[in-house]
Design a protein around this motif. Structure first.
Motif, PDB file in Angstrom:
ATOM      1  N   LEU A  25       0.849  -1.201   0.000  1.00 13.26           N
ATOM      2  CA  LEU A  25       0.000   0.000   0.000  1.00 13.26           C
ATOM      3  C   LEU A  25       0.880   1.245   0.000  1.00 13.26           C
ATOM      4  O   LEU A  25       0.592   2.222  -0.698  1.00 13.26           O
ATOM      5  N   GLY A  26       1.967   1.191   0.774  1.00  7.63           N
ATOM      6  CA  GLY A  26       2.870   2.334   0.866  1.00  7.63           C
ATOM      7  C   GLY A  26       3.495   2.689  -0.479  1.00  7.63           C
ATOM      8  O   GLY A  26       3.551   3.867  -0.854  1.00  7.63           O
ATOM      9  N   GLU A  27       3.937   1.659  -1.198  1.00  7.04           N
ATOM     10  CA  GLU A  27       4.553   1.907  -2.506  1.00  7.04           C
ATOM     11  C   GLU A  27       3.568   2.544  -3.481  1.00  7.04           C
ATOM     12  O   GLU A  27       3.893   3.507  -4.179  1.00  7.04           O
ATOM     13  N   VAL A  28       2.353   1.991  -3.522  1.00  8.41           N
ATOM     14  CA  VAL A  28       1.351   2.528  -4.443  1.00  8.41           C
ATOM     15  C   VAL A  28       0.954   3.942  -4.026  1.00  8.41           C
ATOM     16  O   VAL A  28       0.790   4.824  -4.875  1.00  8.41           O
ATOM     17  N   ALA A  29       0.824   4.137  -2.719  1.00  7.28           N
ATOM     18  CA  ALA A  29       0.454   5.452  -2.202  1.00  7.28           C
ATOM     19  C   ALA A  29       1.480   6.506  -2.635  1.00  7.28           C
ATOM     20  O   ALA A  29       1.127   7.576  -3.130  1.00  7.28           O
ATOM     21  N   GLU A  30       2.741   6.142  -2.488  1.00  7.65           N
ATOM     22  CA  GLU A  30       3.800   7.086  -2.833  1.00  7.65           C
ATOM     23  C   GLU A  30       3.766   7.402  -4.328  1.00  7.65           C
ATOM     24  O   GLU A  30       3.814   8.562  -4.744  1.00  7.65           O
ATOM     25  N   GLU A  31       3.647   6.353  -5.121  1.00  3.90           N
ATOM     26  CA  GLU A  31       3.625   6.512  -6.571  1.00  3.90           C
ATOM     27  C   GLU A  31       2.496   7.441  -7.028  1.00  3.90           C
ATOM     28  O   GLU A  31       2.679   8.249  -7.943  1.00  3.90           O
ATOM     29  N   LEU A  32       1.341   7.293  -6.378  1.00  2.58           N
ATOM     30  CA  LEU A  32       0.179   8.072  -6.823  1.00  2.58           C
ATOM     31  C   LEU A  32       0.013   9.379  -6.046  1.00  2.58           C
ATOM     32  O   LEU A  32      -0.879  10.176  -6.353  1.00  2.58           O
ATOM     33  N   GLY A  33       0.835   9.562  -5.039  1.00  6.64           N
ATOM     34  CA  GLY A  33       0.722  10.776  -4.237  1.00  6.64           C
ATOM     35  C   GLY A  33      -0.574  10.850  -3.445  1.00  6.64           C
ATOM     36  O   GLY A  33      -1.157  11.918  -3.267  1.00  6.64           O
ATOM     37  N   ILE A  34      -1.063   9.676  -3.003  1.00  7.88           N
ATOM     38  CA  ILE A  34      -2.228   9.682  -2.099  1.00  7.88           C
ATOM     39  C   ILE A  34      -1.850   8.914  -0.826  1.00  7.88           C
ATOM     40  O   ILE A  34      -0.761   8.361  -0.737  1.00  7.88           O
ATOM     41  N   SER A  35      -2.772   8.909   0.143  1.00  8.33           N
ATOM     42  CA  SER A  35      -2.439   8.242   1.411  1.00  8.33           C
ATOM     43  C   SER A  35      -2.570   6.715   1.280  1.00  8.33           C
ATOM     44  O   SER A  35      -3.252   6.216   0.383  1.00  8.33           O
ATOM     45  N   ARG A  36      -1.890   6.017   2.194  1.00  3.75           N
ATOM     46  CA  ARG A  36      -2.035   4.544   2.243  1.00  3.75           C
ATOM     47  C   ARG A  36      -3.503   4.181   2.439  1.00  3.75           C
ATOM     48  O   ARG A  36      -4.003   3.226   1.846  1.00  3.75           O
ATOM     49  N   GLN A  37      -4.163   4.943   3.295  1.00 10.01           N
ATOM     50  CA  GLN A  37      -5.578   4.677   3.557  1.00 10.01           C
ATOM     51  C   GLN A  37      -6.398   4.851   2.270  1.00 10.01           C
ATOM     52  O   GLN A  37      -7.323   4.088   2.008  1.00 10.01           O
ATOM     53  N   GLY A  38      -6.021   5.853   1.481  1.00  9.22           N
ATOM     54  CA  GLY A  38      -6.700   6.092   0.207  1.00  9.22           C
ATOM     55  C   GLY A  38      -6.560   4.894  -0.730  1.00  9.22           C
ATOM     56  O   GLY A  38      -7.523   4.469  -1.375  1.00  9.22           O
ATOM     57  N   VAL A  39      -5.358   4.338  -0.778  1.00 10.53           N
ATOM     58  CA  VAL A  39      -5.120   3.159  -1.623  1.00 10.53           C
ATOM     59  C   VAL A  39      -5.944   1.978  -1.110  1.00 10.53           C
ATOM     60  O   VAL A  39      -6.635   1.283  -1.867  1.00 10.53           O
ATOM     61  N   HIS A  40      -5.885   1.799   0.203  1.00 11.52           N
ATOM     62  CA  HIS A  40      -6.628   0.707   0.833  1.00 11.52           C
ATOM     63  C   HIS A  40      -8.123   0.801   0.528  1.00 11.52           C
ATOM     64  O   HIS A  40      -8.764  -0.177   0.123  1.00 11.52           O
ATOM     65  N   ASP A  41      -8.674   2.003   0.689  1.00  9.78           N
ATOM     66  CA  ASP A  41     -10.103   2.208   0.426  1.00  9.78           C
ATOM     67  C   ASP A  41     -10.455   1.920  -1.029  1.00  9.78           C
ATOM     68  O   ASP A  41     -11.494   1.344  -1.335  1.00  9.78           O
TER      69      ASP A  41
END
Lengths: 104, 104
Positions: free
Chosen positions: A36-52
């Motif tokens: 989640l952290g990697e994707v969050a960083e790549e997209l510039g959103i929060s880990r929670q955002g990716v999770h949701d």
């Protein structure tokens, strides 16, 4: 059935109905196994955002399956076509059976 | 292929993805052959409103077919399964073939 197999089937059948953004995040997290952290960083959103987003995508895929039942129908089709293949040595029939499975 | 047959297939495959309101109007106009005026009166909207809704529903169905191609796949499946039925007298195979067609 393995969860990842079900997820792949749902995605194969209904992925086209998702937005490009949903597809990208879902693929990275579920199939490419990025954190989640990697994707969050790549997209510039929060880990929670990716999770949701992954959870919402899963729900959307389940909803499509509830409405159209394509995975269920495909698995039943596959069983029946495989039974046909086992019942005959006829090359034409076996070829048609293979073509049916490839198409779906 | 007859337009009404294509419309039925599209509706069979994707009708569940429409709203209840879309389904009702589309069914009344396309399958029950009610006039735009009759449907308009029943729903308390304009003839133009009914007309637009039918057009939008047609577009939605076409869009789903573009994305998922279920009608195209089903017609190809049907051809292949019928070929299998013609190629064999084997009762088990013919029964499986029928079951496949019934399921879709």
């Amino acid at each position: 059935m393995e969860k990842i197999y079900t997820q792949s089937l749902l995605y194969d059948f209904y992925g086209e109905l998702l937005t490009e953004h949903q597809r990208r995040v879902y693929e990275e997290v579920v199939f490419d196994d990025l954190s989640l952290g990697e994707v969050a960083e790549e997209l510039g959103i929060s880990r929670q955002g990716v999770h949701d987003m992954v959870r919402r995508t899963e729900k959307a895929l389940d909803k499509y399956e509830e409405k159209l039942g394509l995975v269920r129908k495909f698995l039943s089709l596959k069983d029946k076509v495989n039974e046909i293949r086992e019942l005959t040595e006829d090359k034409k029939i076996r070829k048609l059976a293979e073509e049916i499975l490839e198409e779906f």
